[in-house]
Motif scaffolding. Structure first.
Motif, mmCIF file in Angstrom:
data_model
loop_
_atom_site.group_PDB
_atom_site.id
_atom_site.type_symbol
_atom_site.label_atom_id
_atom_site.label_comp_id
_atom_site.label_asym_id
_atom_site.label_seq_id
_atom_site.Cartn_x
_atom_site.Cartn_y
_atom_site.Cartn_z
ATOM 1 N N GLN A 76 0.825 -1.221 0.000
ATOM 2 C CA GLN A 76 0.000 0.000 0.000
ATOM 3 C C GLN A 76 0.854 1.265 0.000
ATOM 4 O O GLN A 76 0.433 2.298 -0.529
ATOM 5 C CB GLN A 76 -0.940 -0.010 1.210
ATOM 6 N N ASP A 77 2.030 1.186 0.574
ATOM 7 C CA ASP A 77 2.916 2.357 0.611
ATOM 8 C C ASP A 77 3.676 2.546 -0.698
ATOM 9 O O ASP A 77 4.292 3.589 -0.919
ATOM 10 C CB ASP A 77 3.923 2.227 1.754
ATOM 11 N N SER A 78 3.673 1.535 -1.550
ATOM 12 C CA SER A 78 4.382 1.620 -2.825
ATOM 13 C C SER A 78 3.429 2.083 -3.917
ATOM 14 O O SER A 78 2.227 1.866 -3.840
ATOM 15 C CB SER A 78 4.947 0.244 -3.212
ATOM 16 N N LYS A 79 3.986 2.713 -4.928
ATOM 17 C CA LYS A 79 3.179 3.045 -6.097
ATOM 18 C C LYS A 79 3.187 1.838 -7.011
ATOM 19 O O LYS A 79 4.208 1.503 -7.597
ATOM 20 C CB LYS A 79 3.740 4.275 -6.814
ATOM 21 N N MET A 80 2.043 1.194 -7.134
ATOM 22 C CA MET A 80 1.942 0.001 -7.962
ATOM 23 C C MET A 80 1.490 0.423 -9.357
ATOM 24 O O MET A 80 0.366 0.902 -9.543
ATOM 25 C CB MET A 80 0.955 -0.989 -7.351
ATOM 26 N N ILE A 81 2.387 0.265 -10.320
ATOM 27 C CA ILE A 81 2.094 0.758 -11.660
ATOM 28 C C ILE A 81 2.319 -0.326 -12.705
ATOM 29 O O ILE A 81 3.112 -1.246 -12.510
ATOM 30 C CB ILE A 81 2.952 1.999 -12.012
ATOM 31 N N THR A 82 1.614 -0.203 -13.828
ATOM 32 C CA THR A 82 1.834 -1.066 -14.983
ATOM 33 C C THR A 82 2.775 -0.350 -15.953
ATOM 34 O O THR A 82 3.159 0.799 -15.736
ATOM 35 C CB THR A 82 0.501 -1.409 -15.664
ATOM 36 N N LYS A 83 3.160 -1.033 -17.021
ATOM 37 C CA LYS A 83 4.164 -0.480 -17.933
ATOM 38 C C LYS A 83 3.729 0.816 -18.585
ATOM 39 O O LYS A 83 4.564 1.625 -18.990
ATOM 40 C CB LYS A 83 4.502 -1.522 -19.008
ATOM 41 N N ASP A 84 2.416 1.010 -18.715
ATOM 42 C CA ASP A 84 1.914 2.250 -19.321
ATOM 43 C C ASP A 84 1.876 3.413 -18.334
ATOM 44 O O ASP A 84 1.415 4.500 -18.665
ATOM 45 C CB ASP A 84 0.520 2.022 -19.917
ATOM 46 N N GLY A 85 2.376 3.187 -17.111
ATOM 47 C CA GLY A 85 2.416 4.252 -16.114
ATOM 48 C C GLY A 85 1.145 4.401 -15.309
ATOM 49 O O GLY A 85 1.039 5.294 -14.460
ATOM 50 N N GLU A 86 0.155 3.528 -15.534
ATOM 51 C CA GLU A 86 -1.107 3.619 -14.811
ATOM 52 C C GLU A 86 -0.937 3.082 -13.394
ATOM 53 O O GLU A 86 -0.395 1.998 -13.195
ATOM 54 C CB GLU A 86 -2.163 2.801 -15.564
ATOM 55 N N GLU A 87 -1.404 3.853 -12.406
ATOM 56 C CA GLU A 87 -1.266 3.454 -11.007
ATOM 57 C C GLU A 87 -2.512 2.708 -10.540
ATOM 58 O O GLU A 87 -3.634 3.030 -10.928
ATOM 59 C CB GLU A 87 -1.041 4.682 -10.123
ATOM 60 N N HIS A 88 -2.300 1.701 -9.680
ATOM 61 C CA HIS A 88 -3.397 0.854 -9.224
ATOM 62 C C HIS A 88 -3.444 0.824 -7.696
ATOM 63 O O HIS A 88 -2.435 0.586 -7.039
ATOM 64 C CB HIS A 88 -3.220 -0.570 -9.769
ATOM 65 N N LYS A 89 -4.640 1.051 -7.146
ATOM 66 C CA LYS A 89 -4.825 1.010 -5.697
ATOM 67 C C LYS A 89 -4.767 -0.420 -5.182
ATOM 68 O O LYS A 89 -5.039 -1.364 -5.912
ATOM 69 C CB LYS A 89 -6.173 1.630 -5.325
ATOM 70 N N VAL A 90 -4.431 -0.541 -3.896
ATOM 71 C CA VAL A 90 -4.406 -1.846 -3.236
ATOM 72 C C VAL A 90 -5.620 -1.943 -2.318
ATOM 73 O O VAL A 90 -5.795 -1.141 -1.406
ATOM 74 C CB VAL A 90 -3.109 -2.045 -2.425
ATOM 75 N N ARG A 91 -6.453 -2.933 -2.567
ATOM 76 C CA ARG A 91 -7.646 -3.187 -1.760
ATOM 77 C C ARG A 91 -7.400 -4.408 -0.875
ATOM 78 O O ARG A 91 -6.805 -5.386 -1.321
ATOM 79 C CB ARG A 91 -8.854 -3.440 -2.675
ATOM 80 N N VAL A 92 -7.844 -4.348 0.370
ATOM 81 C CA VAL A 92 -7.676 -5.463 1.305
ATOM 82 C C VAL A 92 -9.043 -5.961 1.758
ATOM 83 O O VAL A 92 -9.898 -5.176 2.174
ATOM 84 C CB VAL A 92 -6.845 -5.047 2.542
ATOM 85 N N ILE A 93 -9.241 -7.279 1.681
ATOM 86 C CA ILE A 93 -10.448 -7.926 2.200
ATOM 87 C C ILE A 93 -10.006 -8.901 3.276
ATOM 88 O O ILE A 93 -9.140 -9.750 3.037
ATOM 89 C CB ILE A 93 -11.209 -8.654 1.077
ATOM 90 N N TRP A 94 -10.569 -8.766 4.473
ATOM 91 C CA TRP A 94 -10.118 -9.539 5.631
ATOM 92 C C TRP A 94 -11.242 -10.438 6.125
ATOM 93 O O TRP A 94 -12.327 -9.951 6.436
ATOM 94 C CB TRP A 94 -9.679 -8.594 6.751
ATOM 95 N N ILE A 95 -10.986 -11.750 6.187
ATOM 96 C CA ILE A 95 -11.988 -12.710 6.652
ATOM 97 C C ILE A 95 -11.420 -13.440 7.864
ATOM 98 O O ILE A 95 -10.448 -14.196 7.740
ATOM 99 C CB ILE A 95 -12.339 -13.739 5.558
ATOM 100 N N SER A 96 -12.002 -13.225 9.037
ATOM 101 C CA SER A 96 -11.481 -13.861 10.247
ATOM 102 C C SER A 96 -12.476 -13.756 11.397
ATOM 103 O O SER A 96 -13.025 -12.680 11.650
ATOM 104 C CB SER A 96 -10.157 -13.206 10.669
ATOM 105 N N PRO A 97 -12.679 -14.855 12.123
ATOM 106 C CA PRO A 97 -13.540 -14.789 13.310
ATOM 107 C C PRO A 97 -12.849 -14.106 14.484
ATOM 108 O O PRO A 97 -13.494 -13.816 15.496
ATOM 109 C CB PRO A 97 -13.817 -16.269 13.623
ATOM 110 N N THR A 98 -11.534 -13.876 14.378
ATOM 111 C CA THR A 98 -10.777 -13.231 15.469
ATOM 112 C C THR A 98 -10.383 -11.797 15.085
ATOM 113 O O THR A 98 -9.361 -11.288 15.529
ATOM 114 C CB THR A 98 -9.517 -14.053 15.805
ATOM 115 N N THR A 99 -11.215 -11.174 14.277
ATOM 116 C CA THR A 99 -10.917 -9.813 13.812
ATOM 117 C C THR A 99 -10.730 -8.852 14.974
ATOM 118 O O THR A 99 -9.793 -8.040 14.984
ATOM 119 C CB THR A 99 -12.048 -9.307 12.897
ATOM 120 N N SER A 100 -11.600 -8.919 15.964
ATOM 121 C CA SER A 100 -11.514 -7.976 17.089
ATOM 122 C C SER A 100 -10.206 -8.139 17.854
ATOM 123 O O SER A 100 -9.611 -7.170 18.325
ATOM 124 C CB SER A 100 -12.706 -8.157 18.025
#
Length: 317
Positions: A76-100
Protein backbone atom coordinates in the motif's frame (compact mmCIF):
# COMPACT_ATOMS: atom_id res chain seq x y z
CA UNK A 1 28.06 -29.42 -33.50
CA UNK A 2 26.50 -32.29 -31.63
CA UNK A 3 26.77 -32.68 -27.86
CA UNK A 4 27.81 -35.95 -26.27
CA UNK A 5 26.22 -37.02 -23.00
CA UNK A 6 27.57 -39.90 -20.94
CA UNK A 7 25.04 -41.83 -18.86
CA UNK A 8 25.74 -44.76 -16.57
CA UNK A 9 23.44 -47.75 -16.87
CA UNK A 10 22.53 -50.06 -14.04
CA UNK A 11 25.46 -52.37 -14.88
CA UNK A 12 27.91 -49.42 -14.81
CA UNK A 13 28.47 -49.48 -18.58
CA UNK A 14 28.59 -46.09 -20.24
CA UNK A 15 26.06 -45.37 -22.96
CA UNK A 16 27.03 -42.69 -25.46
CA UNK A 17 24.13 -40.53 -26.60
CA UNK A 18 24.44 -38.08 -29.44
CA UNK A 19 22.21 -35.03 -29.89
CA UNK A 20 21.41 -33.44 -33.25
CA UNK A 21 20.01 -29.87 -33.10
CA UNK A 22 16.90 -29.29 -35.23
CA UNK A 23 17.10 -26.11 -37.30
CA UNK A 24 13.34 -25.99 -37.87
CA UNK A 25 12.77 -24.75 -34.29
CA UNK A 26 15.50 -22.08 -34.24
CA UNK A 27 13.13 -19.22 -35.01
CA UNK A 28 12.05 -17.42 -31.83
CA UNK A 29 8.35 -16.68 -31.50
CA UNK A 30 6.79 -13.71 -29.77
CA UNK A 31 5.65 -14.53 -26.26
CA UNK A 32 3.09 -12.35 -24.50
CA UNK A 33 4.30 -10.67 -21.31
CA UNK A 34 1.48 -10.08 -18.84
CA UNK A 35 1.55 -6.51 -17.62
CA UNK A 36 1.01 -6.98 -13.89
CA UNK A 37 1.61 -3.96 -11.63
CA UNK A 38 5.01 -3.58 -10.00
CA UNK A 39 6.20 -1.23 -7.29
CA UNK A 40 7.71 1.96 -8.68
CA UNK A 41 9.72 2.39 -5.47
CA UNK A 42 10.73 -1.27 -5.30
CA UNK A 43 14.11 -0.71 -6.97
CA UNK A 44 15.64 -3.88 -5.60
CA UNK A 45 12.56 -6.00 -6.24
CA UNK A 46 12.14 -6.99 -2.60
CA UNK A 47 8.36 -7.32 -2.76
CA UNK A 48 6.94 -10.56 -4.17
CA UNK A 49 5.78 -10.45 -7.77
CA UNK A 50 2.04 -10.21 -8.27
CA UNK A 51 -0.14 -12.21 -8.27
CA UNK A 52 0.58 -14.86 -5.66
CA UNK A 53 -1.06 -17.18 -3.15
CA UNK A 54 0.61 -17.08 0.27
CA UNK A 55 0.52 -19.66 3.04
CA UNK A 56 1.38 -18.27 6.51
CA UNK A 57 1.91 -21.10 9.02
CA UNK A 58 2.77 -20.80 12.71
CA UNK A 59 1.54 -21.33 16.23
CA UNK A 60 -0.79 -18.88 17.94
CA UNK A 61 0.97 -15.63 18.97
CA UNK A 62 3.83 -16.30 16.53
CA UNK A 63 3.30 -13.04 14.66
CA UNK A 64 1.49 -14.35 11.56
CA UNK A 65 -1.16 -11.65 11.45
CA UNK A 66 1.28 -8.84 12.18
CA UNK A 67 3.76 -9.95 9.48
CA UNK A 68 0.96 -10.41 6.95
CA UNK A 69 -0.34 -6.88 7.57
CA UNK A 70 3.25 -5.63 7.41
CA UNK A 71 3.71 -7.03 3.90
CA UNK A 72 0.38 -5.65 2.71
CA UNK A 73 1.25 -2.25 4.17
CA UNK A 74 4.46 -2.29 2.12
CA UNK A 75 2.37 -2.80 -1.02
CA UNK A 76 0.00 0.00 0.00
CA UNK A 77 2.92 2.36 0.61
CA UNK A 78 4.38 1.62 -2.83
CA UNK A 79 3.18 3.05 -6.10
CA UNK A 80 1.94 0.00 -7.96
CA UNK A 81 2.09 0.76 -11.66
CA UNK A 82 1.83 -1.07 -14.98
CA UNK A 83 4.16 -0.48 -17.93
CA UNK A 84 1.91 2.25 -19.32
CA UNK A 85 2.42 4.25 -16.11
CA UNK A 86 -1.11 3.62 -14.81
CA UNK A 87 -1.27 3.45 -11.01
CA UNK A 88 -3.40 0.85 -9.22
CA UNK A 89 -4.83 1.01 -5.70
CA UNK A 90 -4.41 -1.85 -3.24
CA UNK A 91 -7.65 -3.19 -1.76
CA UNK A 92 -7.68 -5.46 1.30
CA UNK A 93 -10.45 -7.93 2.20
CA UNK A 94 -10.12 -9.54 5.63
CA UNK A 95 -11.99 -12.71 6.65
CA UNK A 96 -11.48 -13.86 10.25
CA UNK A 97 -13.54 -14.79 13.31
CA UNK A 98 -10.78 -13.23 15.47
CA UNK A 99 -10.92 -9.81 13.81
CA UNK A 100 -11.51 -7.98 17.09
CA UNK A 101 -8.45 -9.64 18.67
CA UNK A 102 -6.31 -8.51 15.73
CA UNK A 103 -7.63 -4.96 15.55
CA UNK A 104 -4.18 -3.42 16.05
CA UNK A 105 -2.87 -5.20 12.95
CA UNK A 106 -5.86 -4.04 10.91
CA UNK A 107 -5.34 -0.46 12.03
CA UNK A 108 -2.06 -0.50 10.13
CA UNK A 109 -3.91 -0.97 6.85
CA UNK A 110 -6.09 1.10 4.58
CA UNK A 111 -9.16 -1.10 4.68
CA UNK A 112 -12.84 -0.37 4.16
CA UNK A 113 -14.97 -1.61 7.11
CA UNK A 114 -17.27 -3.18 4.52
CA UNK A 115 -14.35 -5.39 3.46
CA UNK A 116 -14.05 -7.03 6.91
CA UNK A 117 -15.88 -10.33 7.48
CA UNK A 118 -15.99 -12.11 10.83
CA UNK A 119 -17.07 -15.46 9.43
CA UNK A 120 -16.41 -17.58 6.37
CA UNK A 121 -18.72 -19.50 4.09
CA UNK A 122 -18.49 -20.48 0.44
CA UNK A 123 -21.38 -18.11 -0.20
CA UNK A 124 -19.46 -15.19 1.34
CA UNK A 125 -16.39 -16.00 -0.77
CA UNK A 126 -18.51 -16.15 -3.92
CA UNK A 127 -20.10 -12.81 -3.00
CA UNK A 128 -16.63 -11.27 -2.58
CA UNK A 129 -15.41 -12.63 -5.91
CA UNK A 130 -18.54 -11.39 -7.68
CA UNK A 131 -17.94 -7.93 -6.23
CA UNK A 132 -14.37 -8.04 -7.55
CA UNK A 133 -15.69 -8.99 -10.99
CA UNK A 134 -18.27 -6.18 -10.84
CA UNK A 135 -15.59 -3.62 -9.96
CA UNK A 136 -13.37 -4.83 -12.80
CA UNK A 137 -16.32 -4.52 -15.19
CA UNK A 138 -17.03 -1.00 -13.92
CA UNK A 139 -13.39 -0.02 -14.52
CA UNK A 140 -13.61 -1.34 -18.11
CA UNK A 141 -16.82 0.61 -18.65
CA UNK A 142 -15.25 3.79 -17.25
CA UNK A 143 -12.17 3.41 -19.45
CA UNK A 144 -14.35 2.97 -22.53
CA UNK A 145 -16.27 6.08 -21.50
CA UNK A 146 -13.05 8.10 -21.15
CA UNK A 147 -11.80 6.98 -24.59
CA UNK A 148 -15.16 7.80 -26.16
CA UNK A 149 -15.40 11.19 -24.43
CA UNK A 150 -11.90 12.10 -25.65
CA UNK A 151 -12.80 10.99 -29.17
CA UNK A 152 -15.80 13.33 -29.25
CA UNK A 153 -13.76 16.12 -27.64
CA UNK A 154 -11.05 16.06 -30.32
CA UNK A 155 -13.45 15.62 -33.27
CA UNK A 156 -14.31 18.87 -35.09
CA UNK A 157 -17.94 19.83 -34.57
CA UNK A 158 -18.86 19.53 -38.23
CA UNK A 159 -17.46 15.95 -38.31
CA UNK A 160 -19.45 14.68 -35.32
CA UNK A 161 -22.67 13.76 -37.25
CA UNK A 162 -20.66 11.55 -39.62
CA UNK A 163 -18.84 9.97 -36.66
CA UNK A 164 -22.11 9.17 -34.89
CA UNK A 165 -23.51 7.70 -38.09
CA UNK A 166 -20.51 5.37 -38.34
CA UNK A 167 -20.52 4.58 -34.64
CA UNK A 168 -24.05 4.93 -33.22
CA UNK A 169 -22.99 3.13 -30.01
CA UNK A 170 -21.14 6.31 -28.93
CA UNK A 171 -24.31 7.94 -27.57
CA UNK A 172 -25.17 4.85 -25.51
CA UNK A 173 -21.67 4.83 -24.03
CA UNK A 174 -21.83 8.52 -23.07
CA UNK A 175 -25.30 8.09 -21.52
CA UNK A 176 -23.75 5.77 -18.91
CA UNK A 177 -22.39 8.79 -17.00
CA UNK A 178 -24.74 11.50 -18.31
CA UNK A 179 -22.12 13.00 -20.66
CA UNK A 180 -20.04 14.22 -17.69
CA UNK A 181 -16.40 15.13 -17.86
CA UNK A 182 -14.54 11.94 -16.77
CA UNK A 183 -12.86 13.86 -13.94
CA UNK A 184 -16.28 14.59 -12.41
CA UNK A 185 -17.39 10.96 -12.29
CA UNK A 186 -17.44 9.64 -8.73
CA UNK A 187 -16.52 5.95 -8.65
CA UNK A 188 -14.22 4.28 -6.11
CA UNK A 189 -11.82 2.69 -8.60
CA UNK A 190 -10.95 4.30 -11.92
CA UNK A 191 -8.17 1.79 -12.56
CA UNK A 192 -8.24 -1.92 -11.81
CA UNK A 193 -7.47 -2.53 -8.12
CA UNK A 194 -4.98 -5.03 -6.75
CA UNK A 195 -6.88 -7.13 -4.21
CA UNK A 196 -5.46 -9.01 -1.22
CA UNK A 197 -7.81 -11.48 0.48
CA UNK A 198 -6.65 -12.47 3.97
CA UNK A 199 -8.17 -15.61 5.50
CA UNK A 200 -7.08 -15.82 9.14
CA UNK A 201 -7.91 -18.45 11.77
CA UNK A 202 -10.27 -20.43 9.57
CA UNK A 203 -9.02 -23.93 10.45
CA UNK A 204 -11.90 -26.39 10.40
CA UNK A 205 -14.08 -24.15 8.25
CA UNK A 206 -15.38 -24.99 4.77
CA UNK A 207 -12.46 -22.99 3.36
CA UNK A 208 -10.06 -25.85 4.06
CA UNK A 209 -12.26 -28.85 3.49
CA UNK A 210 -10.81 -31.64 1.41
CA UNK A 211 -13.55 -31.76 -1.19
CA UNK A 212 -12.31 -31.93 -4.76
CA UNK A 213 -14.70 -29.12 -5.67
CA UNK A 214 -13.45 -26.67 -3.04
CA UNK A 215 -14.53 -23.08 -3.76
CA UNK A 216 -11.33 -21.71 -2.29
CA UNK A 217 -9.20 -24.00 -4.45
CA UNK A 218 -11.10 -22.88 -7.54
CA UNK A 219 -10.43 -19.20 -6.80
CA UNK A 220 -6.78 -19.86 -5.89
CA UNK A 221 -6.27 -21.33 -9.34
CA UNK A 222 -8.06 -18.40 -11.02
CA UNK A 223 -6.48 -15.65 -8.89
CA UNK A 224 -4.35 -13.99 -11.60
CA UNK A 225 -7.33 -13.52 -13.88
CA UNK A 226 -8.99 -11.36 -11.21
CA UNK A 227 -5.79 -9.64 -9.97
CA UNK A 228 -6.21 -11.27 -6.55
CA UNK A 229 -3.59 -12.54 -4.09
CA UNK A 230 -4.65 -14.74 -1.18
CA UNK A 231 -3.06 -14.90 2.28
CA UNK A 232 -3.98 -18.11 4.13
CA UNK A 233 -3.03 -17.88 7.82
CA UNK A 234 -3.02 -21.21 9.66
CA UNK A 235 -1.65 -22.67 12.89
CA UNK A 236 -0.82 -26.05 11.35
CA UNK A 237 0.37 -27.14 7.93
CA UNK A 238 -1.65 -30.34 8.37
CA UNK A 239 -4.84 -28.29 8.42
CA UNK A 240 -4.27 -27.21 4.83
CA UNK A 241 -5.11 -29.76 2.10
CA UNK A 242 -2.21 -30.53 -0.23
CA UNK A 243 -4.22 -29.38 -3.24
CA UNK A 244 -4.35 -25.89 -1.71
CA UNK A 245 -0.69 -25.89 -0.62
CA UNK A 246 0.31 -26.89 -4.15
CA UNK A 247 -1.24 -23.66 -5.47
CA UNK A 248 0.75 -21.42 -3.10
CA UNK A 249 4.05 -19.81 -4.08
CA UNK A 250 4.84 -17.65 -1.05
CA UNK A 251 5.41 -19.26 2.35
CA UNK A 252 5.86 -17.89 5.88
CA UNK A 253 6.97 -20.64 8.26
CA UNK A 254 7.32 -19.68 11.91
CA UNK A 255 8.05 -22.00 14.83
CA UNK A 256 5.45 -24.70 15.28
CA UNK A 257 5.13 -28.23 16.61
CA UNK A 258 5.10 -29.85 13.17
CA UNK A 259 8.61 -29.02 11.92
CA UNK A 260 9.08 -32.54 10.54
CA UNK A 261 5.84 -32.25 8.61
CA UNK A 262 6.90 -28.88 7.17
CA UNK A 263 10.29 -30.21 6.07
CA UNK A 264 8.82 -33.35 4.51
CA UNK A 265 6.01 -31.52 2.77
CA UNK A 266 7.79 -28.42 1.47
CA UNK A 267 11.32 -29.65 0.79
CA UNK A 268 10.39 -30.80 -2.71
CA UNK A 269 9.71 -27.13 -3.55
CA UNK A 270 13.38 -26.24 -2.96
CA UNK A 271 15.10 -29.58 -3.61
CA UNK A 272 16.82 -28.27 -6.75
CA UNK A 273 18.31 -25.40 -4.73
CA UNK A 274 18.89 -26.65 -1.16
CA UNK A 275 19.76 -29.95 0.45
CA UNK A 276 17.27 -31.15 3.06
CA UNK A 277 19.82 -30.35 5.78
CA UNK A 278 20.32 -26.81 4.46
CA UNK A 279 16.57 -26.31 4.38
CA UNK A 280 16.24 -27.57 7.96
CA UNK A 281 19.14 -25.40 9.17
CA UNK A 282 17.70 -22.32 7.48
CA UNK A 283 14.33 -22.91 9.15
CA UNK A 284 15.98 -23.46 12.58
CA UNK A 285 18.09 -20.30 12.26
CA UNK A 286 15.01 -18.18 11.60
CA UNK A 287 12.96 -19.75 14.39
CA UNK A 288 15.69 -19.16 16.99
CA UNK A 289 14.57 -15.53 17.15
CA UNK A 290 11.36 -14.36 18.80
CA UNK A 291 8.80 -13.93 16.01
CA UNK A 292 11.38 -15.24 13.54
CA UNK A 293 10.12 -17.11 10.50
CA UNK A 294 11.47 -18.55 7.29
CA UNK A 295 9.90 -16.77 4.32
CA UNK A 296 10.21 -18.47 0.94
CA UNK A 297 9.33 -16.39 -2.10
CA UNK A 298 8.81 -18.45 -5.25
CA UNK A 299 7.04 -15.69 -7.20
CA UNK A 300 10.17 -14.82 -9.19
CA UNK A 301 12.46 -16.73 -11.53
CA UNK A 302 14.99 -16.98 -8.71
CA UNK A 303 13.84 -18.38 -5.37
CA UNK A 304 14.33 -15.95 -2.47
CA UNK A 305 14.62 -16.73 1.25
CA UNK A 306 14.16 -14.31 4.16
CA UNK A 307 14.19 -14.27 7.95
CA UNK A 308 10.80 -12.80 8.70
CA UNK A 309 10.42 -10.15 5.99
CA UNK A 310 13.33 -7.80 6.44
CA UNK A 311 16.50 -9.95 6.20
CA UNK A 312 17.38 -11.87 3.06
CA UNK A 313 19.12 -15.18 3.68
CA UNK A 314 22.16 -15.85 1.51
CA UNK A 315 23.38 -19.43 1.51
CA UNK A 316 27.19 -19.65 1.35
CA UNK A 317 28.05 -22.76 -0.62
Amino acid sequence: MSNNINNETNDDKITRIEERPLDIYKKKLKNSQLDYPKSKTDKENDLPNLFFNALWCGARQSGKTYSCSRMIRAFQDSKMITKDGEEHKVRVIWISPTTSANQSALENLDIDPEDIYEEYSDEILEKIMKNIDDINDEVKKYKLYVETYKLIDRTPEDKIPALLKRRPEILDILKEYDYKNPDEIDIKYKTRPITFIVMDDLMGSDAFNRKAQSKLLYYLIKNRHRWVSFFLLLQSMKACPKSIRANCNLFYLSKCASKKYIICDLYEEVSNYLTEQEFSDMYDKCCEEKYGALVMDFTKDEKKFYNNLDKELILIK
